[in-house]
Structures are given as C-alpha cells and as structure tokens.
Design a protein around this motif. Structure first.
Motif, mmCIF file in Angstrom:
data_model
loop_
_atom_site.group_PDB
_atom_site.id
_atom_site.type_symbol
_atom_site.label_atom_id
_atom_site.label_comp_id
_atom_site.label_asym_id
_atom_site.label_seq_id
_atom_site.Cartn_x
_atom_site.Cartn_y
_atom_site.Cartn_z
ATOM 1 N N ALA A 217 1.345 -0.997 -0.246
ATOM 2 C CA ALA A 217 -0.199 -0.183 -0.319
ATOM 3 C C ALA A 217 1.264 1.101 0.102
ATOM 4 N N GLN A 218 2.258 1.102 0.291
ATOM 5 C CA GLN A 218 2.870 2.747 0.555
ATOM 6 C C GLN A 218 2.950 3.112 -0.865
ATOM 7 N N LYS A 219 2.813 2.125 -1.820
ATOM 8 C CA LYS A 219 2.836 2.133 -3.345
ATOM 9 C C LYS A 219 1.479 3.683 -4.059
ATOM 10 N N LEU A 220 1.003 3.565 -2.993
ATOM 11 C CA LEU A 220 -0.216 4.799 -3.375
ATOM 12 C C LEU A 220 0.414 5.521 -2.821
ATOM 13 N N LYS A 221 -0.089 7.175 -4.257
ATOM 14 C CA LYS A 221 0.836 8.320 -3.473
ATOM 15 C C LYS A 221 -0.204 9.271 -3.817
ATOM 16 N N THR A 222 -0.449 9.928 -2.451
ATOM 17 C CA THR A 222 -1.243 10.695 -1.459
ATOM 18 C C THR A 222 -1.444 12.392 -1.723
ATOM 19 N N ARG A 223 -0.798 12.375 -2.685
ATOM 20 C CA ARG A 223 0.096 13.676 -2.644
ATOM 21 C C ARG A 223 -0.246 13.691 -4.413
ATOM 22 N N PRO A 224 -0.419 14.951 -4.464
ATOM 23 C CA PRO A 224 -1.809 15.841 -4.825
ATOM 24 C C PRO A 224 -2.701 14.228 -4.794
ATOM 25 N N TRP A 225 -3.984 15.264 -4.281
ATOM 26 C CA TRP A 225 -4.909 14.270 -3.721
ATOM 27 C C TRP A 225 -6.308 15.437 -3.670
ATOM 28 N N THR A 226 -7.127 14.717 -4.667
ATOM 29 C CA THR A 226 -8.338 16.387 -5.296
ATOM 30 C C THR A 226 -9.542 15.234 -4.677
ATOM 31 N N VAL A 227 -9.891 15.705 -4.097
ATOM 32 C CA VAL A 227 -12.020 15.206 -3.459
ATOM 33 C C VAL A 227 -12.753 16.244 -4.265
ATOM 34 N N THR A 228 -13.820 15.364 -5.050
ATOM 35 C CA THR A 228 -14.808 15.666 -5.554
ATOM 36 C C THR A 228 -15.775 15.245 -4.953
ATOM 37 N N LEU A 229 -16.771 16.999 -4.580
ATOM 38 C CA LEU A 229 -18.122 16.504 -4.036
ATOM 39 C C LEU A 229 -18.745 16.432 -5.046
ATOM 40 N N ASP A 230 -19.650 16.158 -6.412
ATOM 41 C CA ASP A 230 -20.717 16.442 -6.777
ATOM 42 C C ASP A 230 -21.832 15.718 -6.808
ATOM 43 N N GLY A 231 -22.310 15.296 -8.065
ATOM 44 C CA GLY A 231 -23.843 14.983 -7.847
ATOM 45 C C GLY A 231 -25.128 15.721 -7.490
ATOM 46 N N MET A 232 -25.815 15.876 -7.040
ATOM 47 C CA MET A 232 -27.460 16.530 -6.379
ATOM 48 C C MET A 232 -27.012 17.065 -5.342
ATOM 49 N N VAL A 233 -26.208 18.529 -5.782
ATOM 50 C CA VAL A 233 -25.654 19.401 -4.674
ATOM 51 C C VAL A 233 -25.404 20.812 -5.804
ATOM 52 N N GLU A 234 -25.391 22.154 -4.877
ATOM 53 C CA GLU A 234 -25.771 23.337 -5.876
ATOM 54 C C GLU A 234 -25.161 23.372 -6.434
ATOM 55 N N LYS A 235 -23.839 23.009 -6.388
ATOM 56 C CA LYS A 235 -22.750 23.180 -7.609
ATOM 57 C C LYS A 235 -21.574 22.385 -6.512
ATOM 58 N N THR A 236 -20.629 22.230 -7.669
ATOM 59 C CA THR A 236 -20.297 20.619 -7.616
ATOM 60 C C THR A 236 -18.557 21.861 -7.086
ATOM 61 N N ILE A 237 -18.240 20.603 -6.145
ATOM 62 C CA ILE A 237 -16.755 21.158 -6.171
ATOM 63 C C ILE A 237 -15.633 20.542 -6.012
ATOM 64 N N VAL A 238 -14.463 20.561 -6.727
ATOM 65 C CA VAL A 238 -12.742 20.050 -6.530
ATOM 66 C C VAL A 238 -12.257 20.625 -5.604
ATOM 67 N N ILE A 239 -11.785 19.880 -5.230
ATOM 68 C CA ILE A 239 -10.907 21.368 -3.754
ATOM 69 C C ILE A 239 -9.623 19.923 -3.195
ATOM 70 N N ASP A 240 -8.571 20.379 -3.158
ATOM 71 C CA ASP A 240 -7.225 19.474 -2.661
ATOM 72 C C ASP A 240 -7.369 19.212 -0.796
ATOM 73 N N ILE A 241 -7.112 17.658 -1.230
ATOM 74 C CA ILE A 241 -6.973 17.360 0.165
ATOM 75 C C ILE A 241 -6.296 17.915 1.421
#
Ligand code: MTE
Length: 323
Positions: A100-124
């Motif tokens: 699991a140490q192979k996983l690169k966790t930076r940069p990491w982006t989180v998306t909040l979407d679907g039935m939301v006022e506005k899609t948000i794409v945000i850096d962790i």
C-alpha cells in the motif's frame, strides 16, 4: 472557519499528545526494552516515515480528544491496527501494508458532486484545513468476526455534507475510492467491480458518530488504513468504512456498494452489526479481539452504539438492516 489547533511547536510532545497515546508510546518503549529478554520480536509498527513527514497536515496532530466517546475495552496497539488490514486494491489478504505504500497521496483531489448546489473539486489539504479535527476512541467490527478499538482522528461527516450543500431531494451519498490499476495491482482483478464504492443515507452520513477519518494514533492516516481520508462508521461492519476516498456523490437513488455487487446475498446496503443475525460464513455473536491472543468477547448490537443510531432504522419497513 475557526481552527482550534495548536501548532506543533507550541507544546512539548508529552503535553500535546493525548494521554493514552503518550502512555502507549511509553509502554511501547518499555516493552521494547524488555522484549529481548522475553524472546519477543521487537518489530515496530509498520511506518511510512516519508509519508508521515511529508504530510502537510501533520501540524494538526494530535487533535483534541472528544471526551464523549469512551470505550469499554482497551485500545489496540498501533502495530495491531497497521499490520492487519483489508484493502483489496493492494491484495486480497491482510498483509498489504508494504504494498500500500505505493499509493501516492499527494496531490490528492476530492470531488463533491451530483445533487449539490455546485460541484466542488478541492485539494485534500485545503479540505482538511477547513474542517475541525478531533480524536475519538471507537470500536471497529469486521464481518469476518474480528474487532479492534482505536483512536481515530477526523471530522464529522455532517460538516462535509454541509460544505457540499446537497439539494433537498438528495437522499444518499456515494463514496468512491481512487482507481489506478498501475499502482494498485488488485484493481487488475477484473472480476471485482472497481473502483470500490460505498453508500450511506444522508441521515446516516450526518449522524453524530459518522467520521471522515484523516488520521489515527495522533498522526495522519497511514496508507494501509486508507490515507488520506476514509469513512469511519463504527456501528456498521468494517466493509462499509471505505478507504482513500476521491469522490462524494449526492443522489436520490440508492447505490449498490462494492461487496453488494460482488455477492449481494451476503453483503447488503445497511450492514449494521447484530450478534443475533449470523452471516453466511461467520457467526456474529462473538468477535476475536485483534492482538488478544485468540480472546473472544460478546458482540454488541450496533457494535455498542445502539443509543446513537437505533432511531435511524426504526421506521424502515421490509429492509434487511443487518446485512
Ligand atoms: N476500502 C477500500 N477502498 N478497499 C477495501 O478493500 N476493505 C474494507 C474497508 N474499506 C476495503 C475498504 C473492509 S472489508 C474492512 S474490514 C476495512 O476497510 C478494514 O479497515 P482496516 O484495514 O483499517 O482495519
């Protein structure tokens, strides 16, 4: 948002570390000093030093402990919890910590979407700095009938839901893990429906117990436990607690989760812990305590969190809420 964290340089480590974590460290040092005489191996908990040191959120740890969440049992050691993991992206066995140490966790982006006022794409790191981190001691129960108890760090999922501003009609939130078969070789196993997905109702997601975990044992989350952020729902079987999340999608349709797609008769949407309802392969009345030398204890309804969550399910008709 007002942050209540002290910078790491403001306090000495002994003063800033929650007592039990500090005591655990002292016990570990003491145990290490006598271990050779007892013939016990002195292997330290698996650590990815680079990941921990490079983590830009490190200054938020250890977070203040929320005293509302107490345990009826002792905490597992960090070694217990970081060397026995389910993370099928890195292998279908418990010893995936190194892989699991192979996983690169930076940069990491989180998306909040679907039935939301506005899609948000945000850096962790931006997301974490907007949230108020706290430490909570929770029990954790896997459907394979093993259990542990540990100090998570994270923020209430209710705060994330508020930040996402879901529309009125949204009833569920789907969470999704990263998808990168070159890094996570398990994702080359075509018979699994990657990426791993899980879902909660909005009421479950905003329940006071539901945490978005960003760390454990007073430090940022290690990769094998689902860095940089995972779900923690302690009244449900462990497979609901999805790791390494990249997307939260709000919807009015009930999602079909990863294990439900794989084996729907055994793994349902609700997956609430109940000792009286056996799983097809594992009786659920007792559980093996991780690191307890085979010791078993009685399993509790909703894993001991009945008071906080039973009302979520009272009016559900015709649903198998325990699998
Ligand atoms: N999340 C992802 N993305 N992939 C997985 O394989 N396994 C689940 C859950 N979250 C899993 C996951 C299962 S079956 C369990 S029991 C818990 O993670 C284990 O969490 P732990 O390794 O921190 O104990």
């Amino acid at each position: 948002m007002l942050l209540r964290f002290k910078s790491s340089w403001e306090l000495q480590e002994s003063a800033s570390t929650p007592e039990s974590v500090f005591m655990d460290r002292r016990r570990l040092v003491r145990a290490m000093s006598i271990a050779p005489f007892l013939g016990i191996g002195t292997t330290l908990p698996y650590r990815n030093a680079n990941a921990v040191m490079a983590d830009p959120t490190k200054r938020f740890y250890p977070a203040n402990r929320n005293p509302l969440y107490r345990l009826d049992r002792s905490l597992n050691t960090e070694k217990d919890v970081t060397t026995h993991n389910n993370f099928y992206e890195f292998g279908s066995h418990k010893f995936i910590a190194k892989e699991a140490q192979k996983l690169k966790t930076r940069p990491w982006t989180v998306t909040l979407d679907g039935m939301v006022e506005k899609t948000i794409v945000i850096d962790i790191d931006k997301l974490i700095s907007k949230m108020e981190l706290e430490e909570r001691l929770y029990r954790f129960r896997c459907v394979e009938a093993w259990s542990m108890a540990l100090p998570w760090t994270g923020f209430p999922m209710a705060d994330l839901v508020k930040f996402a501003s879901p529309l009125k009609g949204a009833k569920y939130v789907i969470m999704e893990t990263f998808h990168d078969p070159d890094v996570a070789k398990g994702q080359k196993q075509f018979w699994y429906p990657w990426p791993y997905q899980e879902g909660l109702t909005i009421e479950e997601a905003t329940n006071e117990l539901t945490l978005i975990g960003t760390g454990a044992y007073g430090k940022p989350m290690v990769k094998q436990m689902g860095a940089p952020l995972r779900l923690v729902v302690p009244w449900k079987y462990g497979f609901k607690s999805i790791k390494s999340i990249v997307r939260f999608t709000f919807t009015d349709k009930r999602p079909v989760s990863f294990w439900e797609k794989v084996q729907g008769q055994e793994y349902g949407f609700w997956a609430n812990v109940n000792p009286a309802v056996p799983h097809a392969r594992w009786p659920q009345d007792t559980e093996r305590v991780l690191g307890g030398g085979g010791r078993r204890v009685k399993t509790l309804l909703y894993n001991g969190y009945e008071e906080q969550v039973a009302q979520l399910y009272r009016n559900l008709k015709g649903e198998n809420i325990f699998f």
